[in-house]
Design a protein around this motif. Structure first.
Motif: not given
Length: 69
Positions: A26, A58, A64
């Motif tokens: 991430a 995601d 995110i």
């Protein structure tokens, strides 16, 4: 590797990203989203008052990050 998507919010409308990009983490996707936002901002024709935002999402649809242009 996991797929992340980078839709762009511009003038109140969302430009979807149906393809995305593969990243190992991430954090790498976060950094890529920031780079996309910087690239957009560096365009001389960029309208800074449009409220453009690059969103990082995601594969499960969880947001995110948001990078303001």
């Amino acid at each position: 590797m996991r797929r992340y998507y980078f839709p762009i919010l511009h003038n109140g409308e969302t430009q979807a990203d149906d393809v995305g990009e593969l990243f190992r983490s991430a954090e790498l996707a976060f950094q890529y989203g920031a780079r996309v936002a910087r690239d957009i901002a560096s365009d001389p024709d960029c309208d800074r008052d449009a409220g453009t935002v690059v969103i990082v999402v995601d594969a499960y649809g969880a947001e995110i990050a948001r990078h303001k242009v």
